[in-house]
Design a protein around this motif. Structure first.
Motif, PDB file in Angstrom:
ATOM      1  N   PRO A 128      -9.985  -8.846 -10.634  1.00  0.00           N
ATOM      2  CA  PRO A 128      -8.604  -9.078 -11.112  1.00  0.00           C
ATOM      3  C   PRO A 128      -8.190  -8.156 -12.249  1.00  0.00           C
ATOM      4  O   PRO A 128      -7.003  -7.816 -12.364  1.00  0.00           O
ATOM      5  CB  PRO A 128      -8.640 -10.541 -11.565  1.00  0.00           C
ATOM      6  N   LEU A 129      -9.129  -7.757 -13.113  1.00  0.00           N
ATOM      7  CA  LEU A 129      -8.788  -6.843 -14.207  1.00  0.00           C
ATOM      8  C   LEU A 129      -8.369  -5.473 -13.677  1.00  0.00           C
ATOM      9  O   LEU A 129      -7.597  -4.759 -14.344  1.00  0.00           O
ATOM     10  CB  LEU A 129      -9.981  -6.684 -15.158  1.00  0.00           C
ATOM     11  N   LEU A 130      -8.883  -5.100 -12.506  1.00  0.00           N
ATOM     12  CA  LEU A 130      -8.591  -3.783 -11.937  1.00  0.00           C
ATOM     13  C   LEU A 130      -7.329  -3.793 -11.086  1.00  0.00           C
ATOM     14  O   LEU A 130      -6.418  -2.976 -11.274  1.00  0.00           O
ATOM     15  CB  LEU A 130      -9.782  -3.303 -11.098  1.00  0.00           C
ATOM     16  N   PHE A 131      -7.256  -4.739 -10.141  1.00  0.00           N
ATOM     17  CA  PHE A 131      -6.186  -4.684  -9.147  1.00  0.00           C
ATOM     18  C   PHE A 131      -4.887  -5.306  -9.637  1.00  0.00           C
ATOM     19  O   PHE A 131      -3.865  -5.200  -8.950  1.00  0.00           O
ATOM     20  CB  PHE A 131      -6.656  -5.363  -7.856  1.00  0.00           C
ATOM     21  N   ASP A 132      -4.894  -5.928 -10.810  1.00  0.00           N
ATOM     22  CA  ASP A 132      -3.623  -6.318 -11.419  1.00  0.00           C
ATOM     23  C   ASP A 132      -2.808  -5.094 -11.821  1.00  0.00           C
ATOM     24  O   ASP A 132      -1.572  -5.178 -11.944  1.00  0.00           O
ATOM     25  CB  ASP A 132      -3.866  -7.199 -12.644  1.00  0.00           C
TER      26      ASP A 132
ATOM     27  N   ILE B 278     -10.943 -11.955  -0.506  1.00  0.00           N
ATOM     28  CA  ILE B 278      -9.681 -12.382   0.132  1.00  0.00           C
ATOM     29  C   ILE B 278      -8.477 -12.030  -0.744  1.00  0.00           C
ATOM     30  O   ILE B 278      -7.502 -11.405  -0.263  1.00  0.00           O
ATOM     31  CB  ILE B 278      -9.730 -13.888   0.455  1.00  0.00           C
ATOM     32  N   PRO B 279      -8.447 -12.366  -2.047  1.00  0.00           N
ATOM     33  CA  PRO B 279      -7.291 -11.951  -2.869  1.00  0.00           C
ATOM     34  C   PRO B 279      -7.184 -10.431  -2.970  1.00  0.00           C
ATOM     35  O   PRO B 279      -6.076  -9.880  -3.000  1.00  0.00           O
ATOM     36  CB  PRO B 279      -7.575 -12.584  -4.231  1.00  0.00           C
ATOM     37  N   LEU B 280      -8.340  -9.764  -3.049  1.00  0.00           N
ATOM     38  CA  LEU B 280      -8.338  -8.310  -3.164  1.00  0.00           C
ATOM     39  C   LEU B 280      -7.731  -7.664  -1.922  1.00  0.00           C
ATOM     40  O   LEU B 280      -6.961  -6.691  -2.028  1.00  0.00           O
ATOM     41  CB  LEU B 280      -9.777  -7.823  -3.381  1.00  0.00           C
ATOM     42  N   THR B 281      -8.066  -8.182  -0.755  1.00  0.00           N
ATOM     43  CA  THR B 281      -7.560  -7.608   0.488  1.00  0.00           C
ATOM     44  C   THR B 281      -6.040  -7.689   0.555  1.00  0.00           C
ATOM     45  O   THR B 281      -5.360  -6.720   0.942  1.00  0.00           O
ATOM     46  CB  THR B 281      -8.179  -8.333   1.690  1.00  0.00           C
ATOM     47  N   SER B 282      -5.493  -8.794   0.162  1.00  0.00           N
ATOM     48  CA  SER B 282      -4.026  -8.941   0.194  1.00  0.00           C
ATOM     49  C   SER B 282      -3.351  -8.011  -0.799  1.00  0.00           C
ATOM     50  O   SER B 282      -2.292  -7.422  -0.502  1.00  0.00           O
ATOM     51  CB  SER B 282      -3.647 -10.389  -0.089  1.00  0.00           C
ATOM     52  N   GLN B 283      -3.940  -7.831  -1.969  1.00  0.00           N
ATOM     53  CA  GLN B 283      -3.364  -6.925  -2.969  1.00  0.00           C
ATOM     54  C   GLN B 283      -3.391  -5.484  -2.485  1.00  0.00           C
ATOM     55  O   GLN B 283      -2.421  -4.730  -2.669  1.00  0.00           O
ATOM     56  CB  GLN B 283      -4.107  -7.066  -4.300  1.00  0.00           C
TER      57      GLN B 283
ATOM     58  N   ASN C 172      -0.840  -4.897   0.307  1.00  0.00           N
ATOM     59  CA  ASN C 172       0.508  -4.840  -0.258  1.00  0.00           C
ATOM     60  C   ASN C 172       0.763  -3.498  -0.933  1.00  0.00           C
ATOM     61  O   ASN C 172       1.866  -2.934  -0.837  1.00  0.00           O
ATOM     62  CB  ASN C 172       0.692  -5.987  -1.237  1.00  0.00           C
ATOM     63  N   PHE C 173      -0.244  -2.965  -1.622  1.00  0.00           N
ATOM     64  CA  PHE C 173      -0.095  -1.666  -2.272  1.00  0.00           C
ATOM     65  C   PHE C 173       0.070  -0.561  -1.223  1.00  0.00           C
ATOM     66  O   PHE C 173       0.902   0.351  -1.399  1.00  0.00           O
ATOM     67  CB  PHE C 173      -1.318  -1.396  -3.155  1.00  0.00           C
TER      68      PHE C 173
ATOM     69  N   LYS D 219      -6.901   6.698  -0.459  1.00  0.00           N
ATOM     70  CA  LYS D 219      -8.061   6.138  -1.170  1.00  0.00           C
ATOM     71  C   LYS D 219      -8.157   4.634  -0.971  1.00  0.00           C
ATOM     72  O   LYS D 219      -9.235   4.080  -0.719  1.00  0.00           O
ATOM     73  CB  LYS D 219      -7.976   6.473  -2.670  1.00  0.00           C
ATOM     74  N   MET D 220      -7.042   3.952  -1.109  1.00  0.00           N
ATOM     75  CA  MET D 220      -7.071   2.504  -0.968  1.00  0.00           C
ATOM     76  C   MET D 220      -7.378   2.079   0.474  1.00  0.00           C
ATOM     77  O   MET D 220      -8.017   1.048   0.705  1.00  0.00           O
ATOM     78  CB  MET D 220      -5.731   1.914  -1.405  1.00  0.00           C
ATOM     79  N   LYS D 221      -6.964   2.850   1.469  1.00  0.00           N
ATOM     80  CA  LYS D 221      -7.282   2.541   2.865  1.00  0.00           C
ATOM     81  C   LYS D 221      -8.781   2.634   3.129  1.00  0.00           C
ATOM     82  O   LYS D 221      -9.365   1.781   3.814  1.00  0.00           O
ATOM     83  CB  LYS D 221      -6.526   3.483   3.797  1.00  0.00           C
ATOM     84  N   SER D 222      -9.393   3.700   2.605  1.00  0.00           N
ATOM     85  CA  SER D 222     -10.844   3.839   2.788  1.00  0.00           C
ATOM     86  C   SER D 222     -11.596   2.685   2.133  1.00  0.00           C
ATOM     87  O   SER D 222     -12.585   2.167   2.687  1.00  0.00           O
ATOM     88  CB  SER D 222     -11.308   5.183   2.222  1.00  0.00           C
ATOM     89  N   LEU D 223     -11.141   2.243   0.968  1.00  0.00           N
ATOM     90  CA  LEU D 223     -11.784   1.115   0.293  1.00  0.00           C
ATOM     91  C   LEU D 223     -11.581  -0.177   1.096  1.00  0.00           C
ATOM     92  O   LEU D 223     -12.517  -0.983   1.238  1.00  0.00           O
ATOM     93  CB  LEU D 223     -11.211   0.969  -1.115  1.00  0.00           C
ATOM     94  N   LEU D 224     -10.397  -0.373   1.624  1.00  0.00           N
ATOM     95  CA  LEU D 224     -10.121  -1.574   2.398  1.00  0.00           C
ATOM     96  C   LEU D 224     -10.952  -1.625   3.684  1.00  0.00           C
ATOM     97  O   LEU D 224     -11.442  -2.705   4.074  1.00  0.00           O
ATOM     98  CB  LEU D 224      -8.629  -1.636   2.728  1.00  0.00           C
ATOM     99  N   ASP D 225     -11.137  -0.509   4.340  1.00  0.00           N
ATOM    100  CA  ASP D 225     -11.953  -0.462   5.552  1.00  0.00           C
ATOM    101  C   ASP D 225     -13.390  -0.881   5.267  1.00  0.00           C
ATOM    102  O   ASP D 225     -14.001  -1.646   6.043  1.00  0.00           O
ATOM    103  CB  ASP D 225     -11.918   0.932   6.159  1.00  0.00           C
TER     104      ASP D 225
END
Length: 770
Positions: A517-521, A588-593, A596-597, A609-615
């Motif tokens: 949460p400290l990062l993806f906020d 689960i919360p991270l995936t939705s954030q 959305n980004f 970058k965010m797509k590679s992390l999500l995969d």
């Protein structure tokens, strides 16, 4: 009057000068002394008169100090002496004028003066025996003065030029200073054969008498080498000529002194259990060992060569076994070693100083461990006031080595860590409640952050049975409190520093800490679609900064660095949690954030970058879910959870594999980081010893930092609102341009706004891995 007449009859014929002095004395009304040596005193030289006056004054004061009449007589006698001195000066001036008027060919006056000079030299034997002895030893030609010599010199009118002697003396290889130093009275001149004899004795027999002589010689060498006054070297027993003998003595001390002391005190081979104070011969050797160690510390403090410091610290590491036997000397040695540990000229010097400090703490824990830890911690905080790429290596070494020393005794480390962590909590609580510039500066500075990094590194090595485990919660709360206090984009660097610290603790101690949460906020609170106002070719690194200025927030590099920091920290944290049975629920919360980004962001690089992390997150979630289906796990039993963890770790998770490949792809950055940073492999490991209790009493270690804090925090204005105001300015300028107003004013205003934020410096180096 009868005595005066007898004295006058026995006295020899007086000269004209003496008669004039007597007349002046009579006219002045002064009384002539009753002693028998009155007239003989007038014939003596001025040197004899002064000596007698000093002796007379001292005797008279000792006998008749309380008699007022005799005091008056002494004053009158002093007046007479002053008049005599004036008369002698006038006679001397008159005689000088007569000599200048005489012709150079006449030698009668010269003969008279030469005889008087010879008589004066003979009288020195009685008046000043010490000076006469000095002349006898050093200048015999002056005492063997002959009047015929002056006659021959006066008569030789033809010898107008200097004639050198037939045989000239050859100059020696030694310098003038060395030749002058050979004449040092009763001092013994050190020779190479003498030093070699001492070395052979120390190597074979180890005699205490030879050790005493070597220690005295070593002390004389150091005093002679660094003595400022002549008095420092005049009372020494030995005298060194040239640097070769000093180097030979130093080599003998470094090679044979410690083995000789071991033989004398009959110490065991295992030095960890050796106790020199319990030896039967300790009382005899104690004074010599103390003098040697004091001289060694003096030389260590004065020497400035890197090579010499390294050699002397190696020898001092051996002798540190004896230093702990002298409590007062321990404090002096501790200050000097901590200085080398924190400000050493090279890496070997800092490591050797740390080894000496570790031996202090381990050999005498009951008295030394607490003091060593307190002094080292205060020095660590003091040296982290300002951070730069050139200082990161030294700060990293101090942090790792201090953590290693704290684990010598975990009970003692817990008491000290509790007190210092409580200090950090008090500063943070004051900053949250008062919320003023001064209180915020006590938290937003490198001393506070570096201290928190130290305790995170200490707690990352804790086990479940360690007493330090109880300090995990307050340290985590401190880091989260800092992030909540400084939540504006201006303080994103500090947020990422705290996130890295919590990730380090979570990975090292195998404890779950909510870091994501400290990062993806940041992805939700910061607008990455906003166009940047400035383009800078300099890479922006958060390694050595805690805040950014307004000008840097408008650069493209600021956005790129934020995405890079989120990506790297999140990847490291998810790799450490990739074997957890709760990983699918955790993300689960991270995936939705992230989704959305990706949907709202218009910057292609950031989305990629965010797509590679999500995969990789989704792939690792499927891996854990498949492992859940194969095994029945009761979440209320720790044994089932440990068994599931062991089963999953037998395989390699996709997230961990991706993280290792990502690290290997950045090998170049890793090489650059190793040049500027110490690793744990460079610090020697210390064995644990018996536990003990430690008293309280730390001091305040966090003065306000010179770095200015953001004034917007005091006013309650966020950086997003400031950025919105900056965006409104170009719109107003466009309207003014439509009204046919000059466009140059807008450019000048932009230039003035940029000049206001030039206080912070942007580093040219890319040091993200620090």
């Amino acid at each position: 009057m009868g005595k005066k007449a007898k004295n006058k009859q026995q006295a020899p014929a007086l000269s004209k000068a003496d008669e004039m002095k007597i007349k002046q004395m009579i006219t002045a009304g002064s009384a002539v002394d009753d002693s028998d040596s009155e007239l003989s005193d007038l014939e003596d030289s001025e040197f004899d008169d002064e000596a007698e006056e000093i002796e007379f004054g001292s005797d008279q004061e000792a006998e008749d100090g309380d008699n007022e009449e005799e005091a008056v007589e002494e004053e009158e006698a002093d007046d007479v002496d002053e008049e005599n001195a004036e008369a002698e000066e006038s006679d001397a001036n008159a005689s000088d004028e007569e000599e200048t008027e005489d012709e150079p060919g006449k030698s009668k006056n010269d003969i008279g003066t030469s005889k008087q000079h010879k008589d004066a030299l003979n009288r020195l034997k009685d008046t000043d025996p010490g000076f006469y002895k000095f002349l006898l030893e050093n200048d015999k030609d002056l005492l063997n003065f002959d009047a015929s010599d002056s006659d021959s010199e006066a008569g030789d009118d033809g010898d107008k030029f200097h004639k050198p002697p037939e045989t000239l003396q050859e100059d020696s290889d030694e310098s003038d200073n060395e030749r002058e130093e050979e004449y040092t009275g009763n001092q013994i001149k050190i020779t190479k054969a003498m030093i070699e004899e001492w070395g052979e004795n120390l190597k074979s027999e180890g005699s205490l008498e030879v050790v005493a002589e070597v220690v005295k010689a070593f002390q004389c060498a150091i005093v002679q080498l660094h003595g400022k006054d002549e008095e420092d070297t005049s009372n020494l027993k030995y005298h060194f000529v040239g640097a070769g003998h000093f180097n030979t003595l130093m080599q003998a001390c470094l090679s044979y002194m410690f083995p000789a002391l071991k033989k004398i005190l009959k110490m065991p081979g295992n030095l960890s259990i050796a106790q020199p104070m319990k030896s039967k011969r300790w009382k005899k050797a104690r004074q010599h060992i103390k003098l040697y160690l004091a001289t060694l510390l003096q030389y260590l403090e004065l020497v400035s060569s890197e090579e010499v410091q390294t050699v002397m610290l190696k020898h001092f590491h051996q002798m540190s076994l004896f230093v702990v036997c002298f409590p007062k000397m321990c404090k002096t040695a501790l200050k000097l070693l901590v200085k080398f540990w924190s400000q050493g000229l090279s890496q070997p010097i800092r490591i050797l100083a740390f080894l000496c400090l570790a031996r202090f703490a381990c050999n005498k824990q009951n008295q030394m461990l607490e003091m060593v830890l307190k002094v080292m911690y205060a020095t660590y905080v003091r040296n982290t006031r300002f951070l730069s790429p050139s200082v990161l290596a030294n700060v990293s070494f101090m942090r790792i080595s201090l953590v290693e020393l704290f684990y010598v005794d975990e009970a003692a480390a817990y008491q000290l860590a509790f007190l210092y962590i409580r200090q950090l909590a008090i500063h943070l609580r004051t900053a949250v409640r008062v919320h003023k510039k001064e209180t915020l500066q006590t938290v937003c500075n490198w001393q506070y952050v570096s201290s928190l990094q130290l305790w995170c590194a200490l707690l990352a090595r804790t086990t479940k049975s360690s007493p330090l485990r109880m300090l995990l919660y307050p340290v985590v709360e401190l880091a989260i409190g800092i992030v909540q206090l400084f939540s504006s984009p201006q303080y994103y660097p500090m947020r990422f520093h705290c996130a890295r610290m919590l990730t380090f603790i979570s990975r090292g101690s195998s404890t779950f800490i909510p870091v994501l949460p400290l990062l993806f906020d940041v992805l939700d609170s910061y607008d990455f679609n906003r166009k940047h106002k400035h383009l800078s070719m300099k890479p922006l690194s958060f390694a050595c900064i805690l805040r950014v200025n307004k000008h840097q927030q408008l650069e493209k590099a600021f956005k790129d660095t934020i995405i890079e920091q989120i990506y790297s920290i999140a990847l490291e944290y998810l790799a450490s949690q990739s074997y957890s049975i709760a990983f699918p629920d955790l993300v689960i919360p991270l995936t939705s954030q992230v989704m959305n980004f990706i949907k709202n962001c218009k910057v292609a690089e950031h989305v990629k970058k965010m797509k590679s992390l999500l995969d990789k997150i989704q792939e690792n979630s499927k891996f854990i879910e498949e492992a859940r289906k194969t095994r029945n796990v009761n979440l209320t039993k720790e044994t089932d959870l440990d068994a599931f963890d062991a089963f999953v770790r037998s395989k390699v998770s996709p997230m961990d594999t991706f993280y290792q490949n990502w690290r290997s792809a950045n090998e170049e950055r890793k090489v650059i980081r190793q040049k500027h940073e110490f690793t744990e492999e460079m610090v020697p490991k210390i064995k644990k010893h018996a536990k003990k209790a430690i008293s309280e009493g730390p001091a305040e270690l966090f003065p306000s930092d010179d770095e200015d804090s953001d004034t917007n925090i005091l006013k309650g204005v966020s950086s997003d609102e400031e950025a919105a105001e900056v965006e409104e300015k170009p719109k107003k300028r466009k309207k003014k341009a439509a009204n046919k107003q000059p466009a140059k004013k807008a450019k000048t205003r932009e230039f003035e706004d940029e000049e206001e934020d030039t206080a912070d410096i942007v580093e040219d180096l890319d040091l993200d891995d620090f």
